[in-house]
Structure formats: C-alpha cells, structure tokens
Scaffold this active site. Structure first.
Site, short mmCIF file in Angstrom:
data_model
loop_
_atom_site.label_atom_id
_atom_site.label_comp_id
_atom_site.label_asym_id
_atom_site.label_seq_id
_atom_site.Cartn_x
_atom_site.Cartn_y
_atom_site.Cartn_z
N GLY A 96 34.25 19.02 23.65
CA GLY A 96 32.93 18.43 23.85
C GLY A 96 31.85 19.40 24.23
O GLY A 96 30.79 19.01 24.73
N ARG A 110 38.66 16.58 22.81
CA ARG A 110 38.99 18.00 22.71
C ARG A 110 38.23 18.77 23.77
O ARG A 110 38.64 18.86 24.90
CB ARG A 110 38.70 18.52 21.29
CG ARG A 110 39.34 19.90 21.03
CD ARG A 110 39.12 20.35 19.59
NE ARG A 110 37.76 20.77 19.34
CZ ARG A 110 37.28 21.99 19.53
NH1 ARG A 110 38.06 22.94 19.99
NH2 ARG A 110 36.02 22.28 19.27
N THR A 118 30.60 10.14 19.36
CA THR A 118 30.81 8.69 19.25
C THR A 118 31.61 8.13 20.42
O THR A 118 31.24 7.11 21.01
CB THR A 118 31.54 8.36 17.94
OG1 THR A 118 31.03 9.15 16.87
CG2 THR A 118 31.41 6.89 17.60
N THR A 119 32.73 8.78 20.75
CA THR A 119 33.62 8.28 21.81
C THR A 119 32.87 8.19 23.14
O THR A 119 32.99 7.20 23.87
CB THR A 119 34.85 9.18 21.95
OG1 THR A 119 35.46 9.38 20.66
CG2 THR A 119 35.88 8.58 22.89
N TRP A 120 32.11 9.22 23.44
CA TRP A 120 31.34 9.26 24.69
C TRP A 120 30.29 8.16 24.73
O TRP A 120 30.16 7.45 25.73
CB TRP A 120 30.70 10.64 24.84
CG TRP A 120 30.08 10.90 26.19
CD1 TRP A 120 30.38 10.29 27.37
CD2 TRP A 120 29.06 11.85 26.48
NE1 TRP A 120 29.61 10.80 28.39
CE2 TRP A 120 28.79 11.76 27.88
CE3 TRP A 120 28.36 12.79 25.71
CZ2 TRP A 120 27.83 12.57 28.49
CZ3 TRP A 120 27.41 13.59 26.33
CH2 TRP A 120 27.15 13.49 27.71
N HIS A 139 29.96 4.34 11.02
CA HIS A 139 29.56 5.67 10.53
C HIS A 139 28.69 5.53 9.29
O HIS A 139 28.31 6.53 8.68
CB HIS A 139 30.79 6.51 10.18
CG HIS A 139 31.53 7.06 11.37
ND1 HIS A 139 30.90 7.55 12.48
CD2 HIS A 139 32.87 7.22 11.59
CE1 HIS A 139 31.82 7.97 13.35
NE2 HIS A 139 33.00 7.78 12.84
N SER A 147 34.36 20.28 15.19
CA SER A 147 35.05 19.12 15.74
C SER A 147 35.81 18.38 14.64
O SER A 147 36.96 17.95 14.83
CB SER A 147 34.05 18.18 16.42
OG SER A 147 34.71 17.13 17.09
N LYS A 159 32.32 12.57 14.46
CA LYS A 159 32.50 13.68 15.41
C LYS A 159 31.18 14.19 16.00
O LYS A 159 30.97 15.38 16.16
CB LYS A 159 33.28 14.84 14.76
CG LYS A 159 34.57 14.44 14.06
CD LYS A 159 35.45 13.52 14.89
CE LYS A 159 35.95 14.15 16.16
NZ LYS A 159 36.68 13.18 17.03
N ARG A 189 24.34 15.20 16.53
CA ARG A 189 24.84 16.41 17.18
C ARG A 189 24.59 17.60 16.26
O ARG A 189 24.51 17.44 15.04
CB ARG A 189 26.35 16.25 17.43
CG ARG A 189 26.99 17.38 18.22
CD ARG A 189 28.50 17.15 18.34
NE ARG A 189 29.15 18.13 19.20
CZ ARG A 189 30.47 18.21 19.38
NH1 ARG A 189 31.27 17.37 18.74
NH2 ARG A 189 30.97 19.13 20.18
#
Length: 328
Positions: free
Chosen positions: A296, A294, A77-79, A141, A171, A74, A163
């Site tokens: 961000g 969500r 990662t997705t970005w 991870h 998150s 969280k 982050r």
C-alpha cells in the site's frame, strides 16, 4: 492451472449463447496468461466479466440511497471499502472493538460485492434480499459511462478512488501472479506494462476509466466523489472527513474530539486489516483474502520499473489526459 481454480471473472463458464455471438463481433486480445479479453463499449473485459456487465445493464434497479464504490483495479479499493463500511457502522453505534463489527468477521470485498464480478455474473436478476439495509453498498470496476443508462435517473452516490498508474501496475503485477501462483518475473511485468500502455488490459484503457469518473465528478459533484489514493495516504483525517460528508454521515464535533476519526483510520489500516484472522485465512471467488493486502505504499513502483518504463507511462498519461484538468 486448473480453470476451476481461477477467479470466477476470468473463467469462461457463465457465458450465454447471445453473449458468445456478441463476443464474436468484438475486438479481441489475449493477455500474458493466454486468457481472452474483448472490448465492449470502449472497455476490455474477460468474457465472464462481460457477461456480468451485460446482466447488470439489463437488470440492475438502483435505489436512491445506494452507494457504489468504484475504482480501476488495484487502486485502493479494499481500503476505500473498509472506510465506507466503518463510517456507516457509526450510525449503528458500532465501535471498532465491537465483536459484531462487520470488518472483524468479513473481508471488505465480502461486505461490499462487485456488481459485475459477484452480483450479476450469473444472472440479470440475482437475489438481493440480503441487501435490505439502507444504504445498499456495491462496488464496481466498470467505467462510469458503462453504467450511465442504468443509473441515469438515480441520485445514488458513487465514490471513485484513483491511484498513480505506475503504482497500480506494480500492485496488479503482484496480485495477478499471486492468483495464478506464478513468479512475478520481469517478463510478466513487461507484458503487463505493454498492455497498460496500449490500453488493452483488463478494464482498460486506464485513461478512459479515469476520465469517465473525473468528468462525472465535475458534472455532478454531489453524486460522484473523485478521491486520490495519494491524498488519502498524505491527509487521511481530512480525506475521511470529506468522504463522510459526501456520504451524508459527517463527523460531529464531539466525535472528532473523542478520537472517532483516528479510531476508524486505525481499524481500516492495512496493518490492522491484514492482521485479522478473517483476512489471513478466508477466500472470495477463489482468491485468498491475504492477497488483497500487500504494502500500500506510495511510490513503490520506482523499485521495479526502469526509467524508460516510467517515462513511457508518464508520456501516455500526459497525452491522454491533456486538456481534461486531471493531472498526476
């Protein structure tokens, strides 16, 4: 909740007898949902994840051109996965409006799978045939020291995103409760906060995770890129160009002038990705794609953490990162 509905990494159905024996000798912990974790090589894992880590360590054969996207859970990662895919797709002359652009028909986590959670959780010799393209893209991870022996002699590139830990906690809170289909209550948050500060949470301690990649980036900056989520949000154009340079696919002057940088940033924005049909309806490892998107926002934690909780996390971070040169 039916165990079969849990994400595969949390279940305990892929564990070998050899791993069960190892687990019995390791420090153990139980999270707020009653799921068991154990500590291996300084990091806390659910049992299935540990099996994936062990399988990876035994069987992964890195290619020189591999790219591994690494993060604490969280942390953006997705970005980062989406940006990496979009940057590399440029070499195939795929623009963001091409109907066959990977991000339009698959979630970033489907395109770039996790080594320990997706690829190696069942076997130390999975079929990697679908990764015939160069470069191969994977994610993890795991802390860097867990992969050290496996990647020791490989020049493959690793991109790590970190982050603010307070935002990461919030998150994780929303993400975990969405997975378990329970309310994000204060008691759950307080339990996760305690585990975070104690260093007993999944893939924790968070400070060891951060430091493993921070030190790696200082020792070998051509191989390990250390990125900050907050800088990516504040200076997206500069940071995506930095990422492109590191990956060996820098923007040309012509691309910059034609708006290619902004086009990729728009394609990979939370607003755009969350609005795509594949991310509204799809699933991966029993997790709905929409749960990966969500808010961000930077600083979102201040709306949920008490001043005492914020101070405690700040104190832990300051103590654990002291002398490393890494600051938040």
């Amino acid at each position: 909740m039916d165990p079969k509905e849990l994400p595969s990494n949390i279940r305990e159905d892929k564990i070998s007898e050899e791993t069960k024996k190892l687990i019995s000798s390791l420090p153990s912990h139980i999270d707020y949902q009653g799921h068991k974790l154990c500590k291996y090589q300084g990091c806390w894992y659910y049992y299935n994840t540990l099996q994936g880590v062990l399988n990876f360590q035994r069987g992964f054969q890195p290619h020189d051109t591999d790219i591994i996207i690494a993060s604490y859970p969280k942390s953006g990662t997705t970005w980062l996965k989406a940006l990496t895919v979009a940057l590399l797709e440029r070499s195939k002359n795929h623009s963001s409006d091409d109907a066959d652009h990977p991000l339009l028909y698959d979630n970033p986590h489907g395109i770039i799978p996790f080594l320990e959670i997706d690829m190696y959780h069942e076997s130390s010799s999975p079929n990697l045939a679908k990764f015939s393209a160069t470069p191969r893209l994977f994610s993890t991870h795991m802390p860097l020291h867990t992969m050290h022996k496996t990647l020791k002699h490989s020049p493959c590139k690793i991109v790590y995103v970190c982050r603010d830990v307070k935002d990461t906690l919030i998150s994780c809170w929303f993400y975990s409760t969405a997975i378990y289909k329970i309310e994000p209550t204060r008691s759950v948050l307080e339990s996760m906060f305690k585990d975070l500060c104690d260093g007993t949470n999944y893939f924790g301690p968070f400070w060891e995770h951060l430091l493993s990649y921070w030190r790696g980036s200082l020792e070998d900056p051509n191989r390990v890129l250390f990125m900050r989520y907050e800088e990516m949000k504040a200076e997206p154009r500069d940071q995506i160009k930095r990422l492109a340079d590191f990956l060996g696919c820098p923007f040309t002057k012509q691309e910059e002038e034609s708006g290619s940088v902004d086009e990729i940033l728009d394609l990979c924005s939370l607003r755009n990705l969350s609005s795509l049909e594949v991310n509204k309806t799809g699933k991966i490892n029993n997790v709905d794609h929409k749960i990966f998107f969500r808010k961000g926002d930077v600083g979102d934690s201040k709306f949920f953490l008490t001043r005492e909780m914020e101070n405690k996390i700040d104190m832990v971070i300051q103590e654990k990162l002291q002398g490393s040169g890494l600051k938040f």
